[in-house]
Design an enzyme around this catalytic site. Structure first.
Site, PDB file in Angstrom:
ATOM      1  N   ALA A  63       0.864  -1.180   0.000  1.00  0.00           N
ATOM      2  CA  ALA A  63       0.000   0.000   0.000  1.00  0.00           C
ATOM      3  C   ALA A  63       0.898   1.227   0.000  1.00  0.00           C
ATOM      4  CB  ALA A  63      -0.868  -0.010   1.253  1.00  0.00           C
ATOM      5  N   GLY A 109       0.481  -5.119   0.941  1.00  0.00           N
ATOM      6  CA  GLY A 109      -0.770  -5.130   0.174  1.00  0.00           C
ATOM      7  C   GLY A 109      -0.598  -5.757  -1.193  1.00  0.00           C
ATOM      8  N   GLU A 112      -1.042  -9.288  -0.685  1.00  0.00           N
ATOM      9  CA  GLU A 112      -2.457  -9.522  -0.341  1.00  0.00           C
ATOM     10  C   GLU A 112      -3.348  -9.476  -1.587  1.00  0.00           C
ATOM     11  OE1 GLU A 112      -3.110  -7.857   4.081  1.00  0.00           O
ATOM     12  OE2 GLU A 112      -1.941  -6.528   2.768  1.00  0.00           O
ATOM     13  N   GLU A 132       4.786  -5.512   7.023  1.00  0.00           N
ATOM     14  CA  GLU A 132       4.044  -4.466   7.736  1.00  0.00           C
ATOM     15  C   GLU A 132       4.544  -4.215   9.159  1.00  0.00           C
ATOM     16  OE1 GLU A 132       1.108  -5.890   4.565  1.00  0.00           O
ATOM     17  OE2 GLU A 132       2.681  -6.752   5.785  1.00  0.00           O
TER      18      GLU A 132
HETATM   19  N1  T1G Z   1       4.601   3.391  -0.259  1.00  0.00           N
HETATM   20  C1  T1G Z   1       5.054   4.607  -0.642  1.00  0.00           C
HETATM   21  N2  T1G Z   1       6.316   4.844  -1.128  1.00  0.00           N
HETATM   22  C2  T1G Z   1       7.118   3.787  -1.222  1.00  0.00           C
HETATM   23  C3  T1G Z   1       6.723   2.479  -0.823  1.00  0.00           C
HETATM   24  C4  T1G Z   1       5.388   2.302  -0.339  1.00  0.00           C
HETATM   25  N3  T1G Z   1       4.920   1.112   0.031  1.00  0.00           N
HETATM   26  N4  T1G Z   1       7.768   1.651  -1.029  1.00  0.00           N
HETATM   27  C5  T1G Z   1       8.760   2.407  -1.540  1.00  0.00           C
HETATM   28  N5  T1G Z   1       8.385   3.676  -1.658  1.00  0.00           N
HETATM   29  C6  T1G Z   1       9.176   4.793  -2.202  1.00  0.00           C
HETATM   30  C7  T1G Z   1      10.383   5.149  -1.337  1.00  0.00           C
HETATM   31  O1  T1G Z   1      10.041   6.064  -0.333  1.00  0.00           O
HETATM   32  C8  T1G Z   1      11.336   5.749  -2.362  1.00  0.00           C
HETATM   33  O2  T1G Z   1      10.933   7.068  -2.601  1.00  0.00           O
HETATM   34  C9  T1G Z   1      11.044   4.939  -3.620  1.00  0.00           C
HETATM   35  O3  T1G Z   1       9.742   4.367  -3.425  1.00  0.00           O
HETATM   36  C10 T1G Z   1      12.018   3.824  -3.859  1.00  0.00           C
HETATM   37  O4  T1G Z   1      12.107   3.043  -2.683  1.00  0.00           O
HETATM   38  C11 T1G Z   1      -2.435  -3.005   3.133  1.00  0.00           C
HETATM   39  C12 T1G Z   1      -0.839  -1.904   5.129  1.00  0.00           C
HETATM   40  C13 T1G Z   1      10.157  -2.201  -2.311  1.00  0.00           C
HETATM   41  C14 T1G Z   1      12.117  -3.229  -1.256  1.00  0.00           C
HETATM   42  O5  T1G Z   1       6.706  -2.079   3.628  1.00  0.00           O
HETATM   43  O6  T1G Z   1      10.725  -2.118   1.325  1.00  0.00           O
HETATM   44  O7  T1G Z   1       1.003  -2.766   2.301  1.00  0.00           O
HETATM   45  O8  T1G Z   1      12.929   8.277  -1.808  1.00  0.00           O
HETATM   46  O9  T1G Z   1      14.504   3.559  -2.152  1.00  0.00           O
HETATM   47  O10 T1G Z   1      15.811   0.179  -2.304  1.00  0.00           O
HETATM   48  O11 T1G Z   1      -1.546  -4.693   4.417  1.00  0.00           O
HETATM   49  O12 T1G Z   1      11.055   0.298  -1.081  1.00  0.00           O
HETATM   50  O13 T1G Z   1      12.667   7.785  -4.240  1.00  0.00           O
HETATM   51  O14 T1G Z   1      11.154   9.430  -3.104  1.00  0.00           O
HETATM   52  O15 T1G Z   1      13.252   1.764  -0.894  1.00  0.00           O
HETATM   53  O16 T1G Z   1      14.718  -0.498  -4.487  1.00  0.00           O
HETATM   54  C15 T1G Z   1       4.155  -2.663   2.942  1.00  0.00           C
HETATM   55  C16 T1G Z   1       8.233  -0.879   1.493  1.00  0.00           C
HETATM   56  C17 T1G Z   1       3.416  -1.366   2.978  1.00  0.00           C
HETATM   57  C18 T1G Z   1       7.591  -2.202   1.434  1.00  0.00           C
HETATM   58  C19 T1G Z   1      12.372  -1.313  -2.879  1.00  0.00           C
HETATM   59  N6  T1G Z   1       5.271  -2.567   2.029  1.00  0.00           N
HETATM   60  N7  T1G Z   1       9.218  -0.674   0.440  1.00  0.00           N
HETATM   61  O17 T1G Z   1      13.586  -0.933  -2.318  1.00  0.00           O
HETATM   62  O18 T1G Z   1      13.847   1.422  -3.303  1.00  0.00           O
HETATM   63  S1  T1G Z   1       2.093  -1.437   4.154  1.00  0.00           S
HETATM   64  C20 T1G Z   1       6.480  -2.271   2.468  1.00  0.00           C
HETATM   65  C21 T1G Z   1      10.416  -1.312   0.482  1.00  0.00           C
HETATM   66  C22 T1G Z   1       0.904  -2.410   3.407  1.00  0.00           C
HETATM   67  C23 T1G Z   1      -1.208  -3.688   3.577  1.00  0.00           C
HETATM   68  C24 T1G Z   1      -0.220  -2.842   4.282  1.00  0.00           C
HETATM   69  C25 T1G Z   1      11.401  -0.940  -0.587  1.00  0.00           C
HETATM   70  C26 T1G Z   1      11.466  -1.944  -1.752  1.00  0.00           C
HETATM   71  P1  T1G Z   1      11.975   8.181  -2.952  1.00  0.00           P
HETATM   72  P2  T1G Z   1      13.508   2.474  -2.159  1.00  0.00           P
HETATM   73  P3  T1G Z   1      14.597   0.022  -3.153  1.00  0.00           P
END
Ligand code: T1G
Length: 712
Positions: A63, A109, A112, A132
């Site tokens: 998400a 998400g 999911e 999460e």
């Molecule tokens: N939402 C918003 N922005 C995100 C994002 C996300 N989920 N993931 C990454 N970004 C942005 C990040 O801030 C950066 O921005 C750019 O993308 C590149 O990321 C409903 C509630 C996927 C392994 O926890 O672990 O789903 O700095 O530098 O090293 O149940 O990003 O360029 O402006 O990290 O290649 C769960 C989070 C969400 C995964 C890639 N998902 N992301 O790593 O790039 S909660 C996560 C990561 C959810 C549901 C629930 C990593 C990556 P900017 P990056 P990367």
């Protein structure tokens, strides 16, 4: 929606492509679009099946985390996740086979959504996960209910409580992934979907029953997980919340379990713990953005490196380069010192191997990347030299003067100094634009923080190169200014001052360490000193005395230097603030001698020792950190408050679920922090001086992050 999702018919299959760079996050528009396009495909006579795929390098990475900032109340969250759950049921009810085609990451998400699809195929290097908890929440789109139905409660519990991704092959064996696709993913997914359509296969994950044995085994796994979390959760709530939601799913039917998930998610998402972890998620990514260093600043490719000094730090730094596959020369003055350094490196790798994280072949291959030397031969071929000699100004200046003679003019000259003036080394080298601080944290091959210290004349290219190199070394690089102790150690001096004074005023070493480890730090100030070595701090104090400085204003405890003079350096000598079974042993016991010394020093300072509460210990130490952090910020030695939080989270293990010392101060409320500084000034002395920035923010009703200063 038009440009974030695409709809095509390929070979009789509807292909829905999510194209929301960089990670195809599920923003509200993407959710809405997905819902609309699945409905369109179901109604589309040209489509016999449906494939959902991500554009670019990844499937859906979750998400959009930014959206959570808009959820101010539990009710906001409950309303939003009720819609999401309904949406996922709608796509799950599609009357044509719905296949998720996964490459890169399917996280949170994203996984999911894939679970709500009827089938999942993936490339062999794809990763899937429910991270999460790393954001202080739980899967909130049905993951705690669907995942256990796919792979059993045990694996689901692991994935949802440690947040680590698993590889496609493991997911396949566990029943989460139905097929690994070799070759082009979309072609393979379309072929797979058509085969499902031919067989009329539809499979709703939510209708997959938990076997009776699975339920009892699952409930046992929930209890076992809660037990193990006592050791690993480090004060975090979210992992326990994930167990609660999965357990609910084992005891109730899908819909009831889903409601429970939504309620638990709502509690988490509005919690300070989650706000702190989300803050750090973005702060970690912000640190790489230095205002006057644009993204396209040219960088140097670091293909070969050299480290001068094969001591504890030098050895760890050489390991960091070798671990990243970069050949590194390791120089020391004499062969004996070199062999000692190499022996420590090999021992460290053998420990890694004994934990099954490295094979014997990998060990030898990595060791082969480290070339020991007692001369500067070969230094002309390296792209960077990291100086890691003793923390002594004259020695370091002499080393930089030498390095300038034996390296190429464009070679980056970095210093691992933890406190000293980088500009002095730069002058000594005669090419200040190439000189930068690369302050690693002990053990350098383990700790993820790299303080990149910018000197007065360090070039933008060298800073940009350092940031890129930090990522290559698997470190989090934070650019900081060149003041004494930079950011990490400058603030640490105030943390330690309060730790020493609290001891002399009546607290014990054990109490102070217990309170701070309960607060969430991996080790307390005294345990940390015994690991790092009391001699290290003592030598820095001696150097400071020689230039008429102290590390932090205020009374200086004499105890650390008395221990140093007694040769009690900590673990390595078998005694320091604690007694140890033997030199090098980690088994420690409190030493009454320390209490006696505290009594003596208190008498000398004319203070009567008193019982000190755990709350006062936390308040004094976190206030000292926040007040000095405010000074670091206003003096411009850190770009953002978030940089300071990242430095403390990665450099000292400041509990992530508290967001770092600056974010934590906001949760306490800056008016309270300022009031404490003033109270301590009145009680203990003028050395407690409020930072002007702190006073200004309070006057303006602002926090380091939040506009209003009410506790977040
Ligand atoms: N939402 C918003 N922005 C995100 C994002 C996300 N989920 N993931 C990454 N970004 C942005 C990040 O801030 C950066 O921005 C750019 O993308 C590149 O990321 C409903 C509630 C996927 C392994 O926890 O672990 O789903 O700095 O530098 O090293 O149940 O990003 O360029 O402006 O990290 O290649 C769960 C989070 C969400 C995964 C890639 N998902 N992301 O790593 O790039 S909660 C996560 C990561 C959810 C549901 C629930 C990593 C990556 P900017 P990056 P990367």
């Amino acid at each position: 929606m038009a440009d974030l999702l695409r709809y095509d018919i390929r070979d009789g299959v509807a292909v829905i492509t999510i194209d929301n760079p960089p990670v195809n996050a599920l923003s509200p528009t993407v959710w809405e679009g997905l819902d609309r396009l699945v409905a369109r495909a179901v109604a589309d006579p040209a489509a016999e099946a449906i494939v959902v795929i991500g554009a670019g390098t990844t499937f859906i990475a979750g998400a959009d985390i930014k959206v959570f900032e808009t959820l101010k109340t539990r009710e906001d969250s409950l309303a939003r996740s009720a819609n999401t759950h309904a949406l996922l049921k709608r796509i799950e009810d599609a009357t044509k086979p719905l296949v998720a085609a996964i490459h890169g990451n399917a996280l949170g998400g994203g996984l999911e959504v894939a679970q709500a699809c009827h089938f999942r195929v993936a490339t062999k290097d794809a990763k899937i996960g429910q991270p999460e908890v790393l954001l202080g929440i739980i899967p909130g789109a049905g993951g705690t209910q669907r995942l256990p139905r796919l792979c059993g409660a045990e694996l689901a519990l692991t994935m949802c409580t440690d947040g680590k991704p698993i590889a496609a092959a493991k997911a396949m064996n566990a029943g989460i992934i139905d097929q690994i696709i070799d070759g082009d993913l979309l072609t393979g997914a379309i072929k797979y979907a058509k085969a499902r359509a031919r067989n009329g296969d539809l499979r709703k994950t939510r209708e997959m029953p938990h076997g009776v044995d699975q339920i009892s085994a699952g409930l046992n796994a929930c209890s076992a997980t809660r037990e193990s979390l006592k050791k690993t959760a480090k004060g975090m709530r979210a992992p326990y919340a994930a167990v609660d939601a999965i357990e609910a799913g084992l005891r109730m039917d899908f819909d009831a379990g889903a409601i429970r998930e939504r309620e638990i998610f709502a509690d988490c998402v509005v919690s300070t713990e989650s706000k702190a972890l989300r803050h750090l998620f973005f702060a970690e990514r912000e640190v790489a953005k230095v205002p006057d260093i644009p993204k396209d600043t040219p960088t140097r490719d670091i293909k070969r490196a050299a480290v001068v000094g094969a001591g504890t730090m030098g050895g760890g730094i050489a390991m960091s380069y070798a671990n990243a596959g970069i050949p590194v020369l390791l120089k020391d003055v004499d062969d004996a010192a070199l062999q000692r350094g190499l022996a420590t490196i090999r021992k460290n790798y053998e420990v890694t191997m004994s934990k099954g994280k490295m094979t014997a072949e990998q060990l030898e291959k990595t060791m082969a990347l480290i070339t020991p030397t007692t001369s500067y031969d070969g230094f002309m071929d390296v792209d960077i030299v990291v100086e890691a000699v003793f923390e002594n100004m004259d020695l370091k200046k002499a080393t930089f003067a030498e390095l300038a003679k034996v390296t190429r003019p464009d070679c980056v000259l970095a210093s691992n100094s933890s406190t000293l003036d980088i500009d002095a080394f730069a002058q000594a080298s005669g090419r200040p634009s190439q000189v930068v601080g690369h302050h690693f944290f002990s053990p350098a091959n383990v700790m993820k923080l790299l303080e990149i210290v910018r000197g007065r004349e360090t070039s933008k290219e060298v800073i940009a190169t350092s940031l890129k190199l930090a990522k290559k070394l698997g470190k989090v690089g934070v650019v900081v200014g060149n003041c004494f102790g930079f950011v990490a150690n400058r603030m640490l001096a105030y943390y330690m001052r309060e730790a020493y004074l609290l001891l002399e005023e009546g607290a014990s070493v054990e109490q102070i360490d217990r309170v701070l480890t309960t607060f969430g730090l991996p080790v307390g100030p005294y345990g940390m000193q015994d690991i790092a070595g009391i001699d290290v701090g003592a030598r820095i104090r001696q150097y400071l005395k020689s230039i008429g400085k102290t590390r932090a204003e205020g009374p200086q405890s004499a105890i650390p230097d008395r221990l140093f003079e007694m040769g009690r350096y900590g673990q390595k000598t078998g005694a320091g603030w604690y007694k140890y079974d033997a030199p090098g042993s980690r088994n420690r016991t409190p030493d009454p001698l320390i209490e006696q010394m505290a009594d003596e020093e208190a008498k000398k300072r004319g203070i009567t020792r008193r019982p000190i509460s755990d709350e006062e210990i936390i308040a004094r130490i976190t206030t000292a950190l926040a007040n000095e952090g405010a000074r670091v910020l206003e003096e411009g030695y850190a770009t953002r408050a978030g940089d300071i939080d990242v430095v403390y989270a990665y450099g000292f293990g400041f509990p992530r679920h508290r967001g770092g010392p600056m974010f934590y101060a906001d949760t306490v409320g800056l008016p309270t922090v300022l009031a404490r500084v003033k109270e301590y000034r009145a009680r203990f002395g003028d050395y407690w001086e409020p930072a002007p920035l702190l006073e200004r923010l309070v006057a303006e009703g602002r926090g380091f992050y939040s506009e209003a200063t009410q506790p977040v």
